[in-house]
Design a protein around this motif. Structure first.
Motif, PDB file in Angstrom:
ATOM      1  N   GLY A   1       3.594   2.088   5.359  1.00 40.60           N
ATOM      2  CA  GLY A   1       4.028   3.450   5.066  1.00 40.60           C
ATOM      3  C   GLY A   1       4.287   3.651   3.581  1.00 40.60           C
ATOM      4  N   VAL A   2       4.840   2.625   2.939  1.00 38.06           N
ATOM      5  CA  VAL A   2       5.074   2.693   1.493  1.00 38.06           C
ATOM      6  C   VAL A   2       3.736   2.762   0.749  1.00 38.06           C
ATOM      7  CG1 VAL A   2       6.063   1.515  -0.498  1.00 38.06           C
ATOM      8  CG2 VAL A   2       7.261   1.445   1.694  1.00 38.06           C
ATOM      9  N   LEU A   3       2.777   1.982   1.191  1.00 39.83           N
ATOM     10  CA  LEU A   3       1.446   2.011   0.575  1.00 39.83           C
ATOM     11  C   LEU A   3       0.850   3.411   0.635  1.00 39.83           C
ATOM     12  CD1 LEU A   3      -0.209  -1.266   1.970  1.00 39.83           C
ATOM     13  CD2 LEU A   3       0.670  -0.883  -0.334  1.00 39.83           C
ATOM     14  N   MET A   4       0.945   4.026   1.810  1.00 36.27           N
ATOM     15  CA  MET A   4       0.385   5.363   1.996  1.00 36.27           C
ATOM     16  C   MET A   4       1.078   6.370   1.082  1.00 36.27           C
ATOM     17  SD  MET A   4      -0.155   5.510   6.129  1.00 36.27           S
ATOM     18  CE  MET A   4      -0.814   7.167   6.036  1.00 36.27           C
ATOM     19  N   LYS A   5       2.394   6.279   1.018  1.00 37.81           N
ATOM     20  CA  LYS A   5       3.158   7.232   0.228  1.00 37.81           C
ATOM     21  C   LYS A   5       2.830   7.116  -1.261  1.00 37.81           C
ATOM     22  CE  LYS A   5       7.870   8.984  -0.336  1.00 37.81           C
ATOM     23  NZ  LYS A   5       7.614  10.278   0.317  1.00 37.81           N
ATOM     24  N   ARG A   6       2.560   5.879  -1.711  1.00 36.49           N
ATOM     25  CA  ARG A   6       2.274   5.644  -3.121  1.00 36.49           C
ATOM     26  C   ARG A   6       0.782   5.736  -3.447  1.00 36.49           C
ATOM     27  NH1 ARG A   6       6.028   0.363  -4.610  1.00 36.49           N
ATOM     28  NH2 ARG A   6       8.028   1.175  -3.851  1.00 36.49           N
ATOM     29  N   GLY A   7      -0.034   5.896  -2.423  1.00 32.58           N
ATOM     30  CA  GLY A   7      -1.469   5.966  -2.657  1.00 32.58           C
ATOM     31  C   GLY A   7      -2.082   4.630  -3.026  1.00 32.58           C
ATOM     32  N   LEU A   8      -1.504   3.547  -2.516  1.00 31.39           N
ATOM     33  CA  LEU A   8      -1.989   2.204  -2.824  1.00 31.39           C
ATOM     34  C   LEU A   8      -2.901   1.694  -1.713  1.00 31.39           C
ATOM     35  CD1 LEU A   8       1.371   0.616  -4.051  1.00 31.39           C
ATOM     36  CD2 LEU A   8      -0.502   1.505  -5.464  1.00 31.39           C
ATOM     37  N   LYS A   9      -3.757   0.736  -2.052  1.00 34.70           N
ATOM     38  CA  LYS A   9      -4.658   0.151  -1.077  1.00 34.70           C
ATOM     39  C   LYS A   9      -4.010  -1.049  -0.401  1.00 34.70           C
ATOM     40  CE  LYS A   9      -8.915   1.717  -3.347  1.00 34.70           C
ATOM     41  NZ  LYS A   9      -9.160   2.721  -2.308  1.00 34.70           N
TER      42      LYS A   9
END
Length: 361
Positions: A208-216
């Motif tokens: 979820g953190v990845l998605m929020k930050r736009g990370l792969k």
């Protein structure tokens, strides 16, 4: 001495011949091939030099017996004639991911069934949890009692299992924000608590953190590292850390039968791209050995991964007794997974209390 000199001259002639042949063929030898600090190349070079100065052979006591021609080929081309994978790694994109080191091979483990890591499919089901990924860490830690000694977390927290996902048959969709590997972390924590060991299980939604930050997805370990470091800064009594995952191999690879009961097989991953990985490796080997004594065949082994195959560190530089444990695969059911977690709990408990005795002495 004459024999050694002859071998040295022969090796030089072979090297010159290979270089000339490559030059005339128009093929370029990259700097990476010539000067790569890879252990295999270093050993090959030392081996060639040891033909003249035998004292150098002490630097490579475990080096496989090989011929001069094999050593030269290894040094120049990176091809190991005793390892067929090396013939293809430089030519097939992605094959370098199969270059893991097998420190301890479990029953049936070889280079054809190495662990596989797969990211969530773009069609993965989403829930409201996806929009809540950037909580403060303290809001995502559960089952805390007093000062914990063992820290359990999940860098790939949404890895899940098809049997617990209603209507899902596609292995690529075996990821879920709620029913996932965190269930295993919680069970491990509960079991250890019953054995008198305080634990902390961190269920932070890393994905979820990845998605929020736009990370792969490959940034999962960078994100989990933030939370792990923040936690360790305020909890200096942590003695062990376990990052619990599951593999992406089918059930025939990830399952075994012990005493007529079905168990999900597990394995340990040690990141070798940091200076003190030997401490993590020793820890993993000990747990693996004790597990195999009590539950023969339950472990697929101990694997080493460098930065060429993934993160290469996996937060293990932060604590000596730290390791990734991958439990089962996407086709294992909860009964199989829970049996394995229960077996693992017993071994970790024994190790913990034995260490406590040593400290008291």
């Amino acid at each position: 001495m004459i024999k050694g000199a002859f071998q040295t001259v022969l090796s030089i002639i072979i090297i010159l011949f290979i270089i000339a042949a490559v030059s005339f063929s128009g093929i370029k030898i990259s700097d990476q091939n010539l000067f790569d600090k890879d252990e295999l190349k270093s050993e090959s070079l030392i081996y060639l030099m040891s033909l003249e100065n035998h004292h150098l052979s002490r630097l490579i006591p475990n080096y496989q017996k090989t011929s001069v021609v094999e050593a030269v080929i290894k040094f120049i081309t990176s091809i190991n004639l005793k390892d067929q994978r090396s013939l293809l790694i430089s030519e097939i994109s992605g094959l370098e991911n199969y270059n893991s080191t097998i420190f301890v091979a479990g029953r049936g483990t070889d280079f054809t069934n190495l662990p596989i890591e797969t990211p969530p499919h773009h069609e993965m089901r989403n829930t409201q949890s996806d929009h809540d990924g950037n909580h403060e860490q303290k809001e995502n830690i559960q089952n805390i009692e007093g000062e914990g000694k063992i820290y359990i977390y999940h860098s790939h927290n949404r890895e899940s299992f098809l049997p617990v996902l209603d209507g899902v048959k596609n292995p690529n969709l075996a990821h879920d924000p709620d029913k996932n590997v965190t269930l295993l972390g919680k069970r491990l924590s509960d079991n250890l608590r019953e054995k008198g060991i305080q634990t902390i299980v961190d269920t932070t939604d890393i994905y979820g953190v990845l998605m929020k930050r736009g990370l792969k997805y490959p940034s999962s370990y960078n994100v989990s590292r933030e939370f792990v470091q923040a936690f360790l800064k305020e909890n200096d009594r942590i003695q062990m850390m376990f990052d619990i995952h599951r593999d992406a191999r089918p059930k025939k690879v990830t399952t075994t039968t012990i005493n007529q009961l079905s168990y999900a097989r597990l394995f340990f991953v040690v990141g070798v791209s940091h200076p003190n990985y030997e401490e993590n490796l020793k820890f993993a080997k000990t747990l693996n050995h004790e597990l195999e004594k009590k539950y023969p065949g339950i472990s697929r082994g101990v694997f080493g991964k460098s930065s060429k195959e993934g993160n290469g560190v996996y937060n293990q530089d932060l604590l000596a007794h730290s390791v990734i444990i991958e439990v089962g695969g996407y086709e294992n059911n909860m009964e199989e997974l829970n049996r394995t977690i229960d077996a693992l709990s017993g071994v970790i408990s024994d190790y913990y209390w034995q260490e406590a005795k040593e400290v008291q002495k």
